[in-house]
Motif scaffolding. Structure first.
Motif, PDB file in Angstrom:
ATOM      1  N   ALA A 209      43.551  -4.600  12.020  1.00 16.06           N
ATOM      2  CA  ALA A 209      42.215  -4.030  12.132  1.00 16.06           C
ATOM      3  C   ALA A 209      42.250  -2.624  12.714  1.00 16.06           C
ATOM      4  N   VAL A 210      43.113  -2.388  13.691  1.00 15.85           N
ATOM      5  CA  VAL A 210      43.235  -1.061  14.286  1.00 15.85           C
ATOM      6  C   VAL A 210      43.647  -0.044  13.231  1.00 15.85           C
ATOM      7  N   GLU A 211      44.626  -0.397  12.407  1.00 16.89           N
ATOM      8  CA  GLU A 211      45.107   0.523  11.373  1.00 16.89           C
ATOM      9  C   GLU A 211      44.018   0.811  10.339  1.00 16.89           C
ATOM     10  N   LEU A 212      43.329  -0.233   9.893  1.00 19.86           N
ATOM     11  CA  LEU A 212      42.274  -0.050   8.892  1.00 19.86           C
ATOM     12  C   LEU A 212      41.112   0.757   9.471  1.00 19.86           C
ATOM     13  N   ALA A 213      40.698   0.441  10.681  1.00 14.54           N
ATOM     14  CA  ALA A 213      39.578   1.160  11.281  1.00 14.54           C
ATOM     15  C   ALA A 213      39.907   2.641  11.445  1.00 14.54           C
ATOM     16  N   GLU A 214      41.136   2.943  11.828  1.00 11.26           N
ATOM     17  CA  GLU A 214      41.531   4.336  11.981  1.00 11.26           C
ATOM     18  C   GLU A 214      41.477   5.066  10.642  1.00 11.26           C
ATOM     19  N   ALA A 215      41.889   4.399   9.571  1.00 10.85           N
ATOM     20  CA  ALA A 215      41.802   5.008   8.246  1.00 10.85           C
ATOM     21  C   ALA A 215      40.350   5.308   7.891  1.00 10.85           C
ATOM     22  N   PHE A 216      39.490   4.313   8.020  1.00 11.70           N
ATOM     23  CA  PHE A 216      38.081   4.529   7.706  1.00 11.70           C
ATOM     24  C   PHE A 216      37.480   5.625   8.587  1.00 11.70           C
TER      25      PHE A 216
ATOM     26  N   TYR B 258      42.858  -4.364  -4.261  1.00 12.05           N
ATOM     27  CA  TYR B 258      42.513  -5.009  -5.529  1.00 12.05           C
ATOM     28  C   TYR B 258      41.665  -6.236  -5.228  1.00 12.05           C
ATOM     29  N   ASN B 259      40.477  -6.300  -5.822  1.00  7.52           N
ATOM     30  CA  ASN B 259      39.497  -7.337  -5.479  1.00  7.52           C
ATOM     31  C   ASN B 259      39.219  -7.248  -3.980  1.00  7.52           C
ATOM     32  N   ALA B 260      38.797  -6.062  -3.566  1.00  7.40           N
ATOM     33  CA  ALA B 260      38.658  -5.737  -2.143  1.00  7.40           C
ATOM     34  C   ALA B 260      37.737  -6.693  -1.410  1.00  7.40           C
ATOM     35  N   SER B 261      36.737  -7.222  -2.084  1.00  9.57           N
ATOM     36  CA  SER B 261      35.801  -8.136  -1.423  1.00  9.57           C
ATOM     37  C   SER B 261      36.532  -9.298  -0.771  1.00  9.57           C
ATOM     38  N   PHE B 262      37.531  -9.826  -1.447  1.00  8.18           N
ATOM     39  CA  PHE B 262      38.252 -10.975  -0.914  1.00  8.18           C
ATOM     40  C   PHE B 262      38.967 -10.623   0.375  1.00  8.18           C
ATOM     41  N   ASP B 263      39.780  -9.595   0.355  1.00  8.81           N
ATOM     42  CA  ASP B 263      40.614  -9.277   1.515  1.00  8.81           C
ATOM     43  C   ASP B 263      39.785  -8.794   2.702  1.00  8.81           C
ATOM     44  N   LEU B 264      38.791  -7.956   2.454  1.00 11.94           N
ATOM     45  CA  LEU B 264      38.005  -7.430   3.564  1.00 11.94           C
ATOM     46  C   LEU B 264      37.104  -8.491   4.178  1.00 11.94           C
ATOM     47  N   ARG B 265      36.522  -9.350   3.354  1.00  9.04           N
ATOM     48  CA  ARG B 265      35.681 -10.423   3.895  1.00  9.04           C
ATOM     49  C   ARG B 265      36.524 -11.429   4.677  1.00  9.04           C
ATOM     50  N   LEU B 266      37.680 -11.759   4.132  1.00 14.42           N
ATOM     51  CA  LEU B 266      38.547 -12.707   4.823  1.00 14.42           C
ATOM     52  C   LEU B 266      39.025 -12.130   6.155  1.00 14.42           C
ATOM     53  N   LEU B 267      39.378 -10.847   6.166  1.00 13.09           N
ATOM     54  CA  LEU B 267      39.821 -10.226   7.414  1.00 13.09           C
ATOM     55  C   LEU B 267      38.703 -10.258   8.455  1.00 13.09           C
ATOM     56  N   ASP B 268      37.489  -9.883   8.078  1.00 15.54           N
ATOM     57  CA  ASP B 268      36.395  -9.898   9.040  1.00 15.54           C
ATOM     58  C   ASP B 268      36.112 -11.311   9.546  1.00 15.54           C
ATOM     59  N   ALA B 269      36.222 -12.307   8.658  1.00 14.28           N
ATOM     60  CA  ALA B 269      36.041 -13.690   9.093  1.00 14.28           C
ATOM     61  C   ALA B 269      37.121 -14.100  10.087  1.00 14.28           C
ATOM     62  N   GLU B 270      38.347 -13.701   9.827  1.00 14.79           N
ATOM     63  CA  GLU B 270      39.443 -13.999  10.745  1.00 14.79           C
ATOM     64  C   GLU B 270      39.229 -13.315  12.097  1.00 14.79           C
ATOM     65  N   LEU B 271      38.791 -12.066  12.079  1.00 16.05           N
ATOM     66  CA  LEU B 271      38.549 -11.357  13.330  1.00 16.05           C
ATOM     67  C   LEU B 271      37.461 -12.060  14.142  1.00 16.05           C
TER      68      LEU B 271
ATOM     69  N   ARG C  24      36.721 -15.216  13.955  1.00 15.72           N
ATOM     70  CA  ARG C  24      37.276 -16.504  14.377  1.00 15.72           C
ATOM     71  C   ARG C  24      38.064 -16.356  15.677  1.00 15.72           C
ATOM     72  N   HIS C  25      38.771 -15.254  15.800  1.00 16.97           N
ATOM     73  CA  HIS C  25      39.591 -15.033  16.993  1.00 16.97           C
ATOM     74  C   HIS C  25      38.881 -14.153  18.022  1.00 16.97           C
ATOM     75  N   ARG C  26      37.556 -14.025  17.838  1.00 14.34           N
ATOM     76  CA  ARG C  26      36.704 -13.289  18.780  1.00 14.34           C
ATOM     77  C   ARG C  26      37.204 -11.860  19.006  1.00 14.34           C
ATOM     78  N   LEU C  27      37.532 -11.227  17.898  1.00 15.72           N
ATOM     79  CA  LEU C  27      37.918  -9.823  17.899  1.00 15.72           C
ATOM     80  C   LEU C  27      36.841  -9.020  17.160  1.00 15.72           C
ATOM     81  N   PRO C  28      36.680  -7.737  17.476  1.00 14.99           N
ATOM     82  CA  PRO C  28      35.688  -6.928  16.763  1.00 14.99           C
ATOM     83  C   PRO C  28      36.035  -6.814  15.273  1.00 14.99           C
ATOM     84  N   THR C  29      35.029  -6.959  14.439  1.00 12.33           N
ATOM     85  CA  THR C  29      35.224  -6.773  13.000  1.00 12.33           C
ATOM     86  C   THR C  29      35.366  -5.280  12.704  1.00 12.33           C
ATOM     87  N   LEU C  30      35.663  -4.965  11.452  1.00 13.13           N
ATOM     88  CA  LEU C  30      35.739  -3.548  11.086  1.00 13.13           C
ATOM     89  C   LEU C  30      34.401  -2.839  11.306  1.00 13.13           C
TER      90      LEU C  30
END
Length: 241
Positions: A83-90, A99-112, A114-120
């Motif tokens: 998340a740190v790397e992606l947020a810095e890029a954005f 590829y099929n970005a909806s899947f990976d980005l939604r899953l990552l935010d759900a995981e974040l 789940r582990h009580r971490l800030p989403t993107l």
């Protein structure tokens, strides 16, 4: 002469997972590939998802529950690093290519969550953008081409030679970046758009495709939710822990 965003840097992103439900499944491997005009650098993560990896998922990406438990990183640590790397890029205006970005980005935010971490969006104080999705662009620019549009299919159509076996996150990201390059070669007007305009173009293009796909499903009498209209992210469904 104005430099196009297509000359980089670009940050490619992909995950391999326990399944295809973005709200309940977990990330097993992830890769970030940063590419500019002169170099490509790859960072990968193997994660112990904390749940069994179904045999059908392991058959696709090759990571078993036992292997992940023995060699994988704790999910909270790895997810934070990703998340740190992606947020810095954005934050710095580097487009994230998936590829099929909806899947990976939604899953990552759900995981974040789940582990009580800030989403993107939490980290950015706004939606994660700009995102570039070769699947959305290919559908929009070549709407009437017949055939499947999985990554392997687009690699074949655009004559991209993969550097290894697909369904390995790092190989998939490199292939995705190569496919994007070929799409821009075929449809050069895309590279002339500024990133904000390109992002909004994909939002509209995905909605148009999803509405058409869902109408076709209804005509066929097919059950199920169909394609989501919102791209690339949405709020997760229900409780994630």
């Amino acid at each position: 002469m104005t430099t196009s965003w297509s000359e980089g840097p670009l940050l490619g992103f992909d995950t391999e997972t326990t399944g295809v439900d973005v709200d309940s499944d977990r990330i097993v491997t992830a890769a970030l590939v940063r590419r500019d005009a002169t170099s490509t650098s790859i960072t990968t993560w193997l994660i112990d998802p904390g749940v069994p990896i179904p045999a059908e998922a392991a058959a696709i990406h090759g990571i078993t529950t036992e292997h992940a438990r023995e060699h994988g990183r704790p999910p909270r640590d790895a997810l934070e690093e990703i998340a740190v790397e992606l947020a810095e890029a954005f934050r710095t205006g580097v487009p994230v290519v998936a590829y099929n970005a909806s899947f990976d980005l939604r899953l990552l935010d759900a995981e974040l969550r789940r582990h009580r971490l800030p989403t993107l969006p939490d980290r950015l104080y706004q939606a994660a953008r700009p995102v570039i999705d070769p699947l959305v662009l290919d559908r929009a620019e070549d709407r009437f081409r017949r055939g499947k549009r999985k990554l392997v299919d687009l690699c074949g159509f655009y004559r991209v030679i993969e550097s290894g076996s697909l369904h390995s996150a790092d190989v998939d990201v490199v292939a995705t970046l190569d496919v994007l390059e070929r799409i821009l070669g075929r449809f050069p007007h895309l590279a002339e758009l500024d990133l904000d305009t390109l992002h909004e173009y994909q939002v509209s293009a995905h909605r148009a495709w999803a509405e058409g796909f869902n109408a076709w499903r209804a005509e066929q009498g097919l059950d199920g939710p169909g394609a989501e209209l919102v791209w690339p992210t949405r709020e997760p469904a229900g409780t994630l822990w």
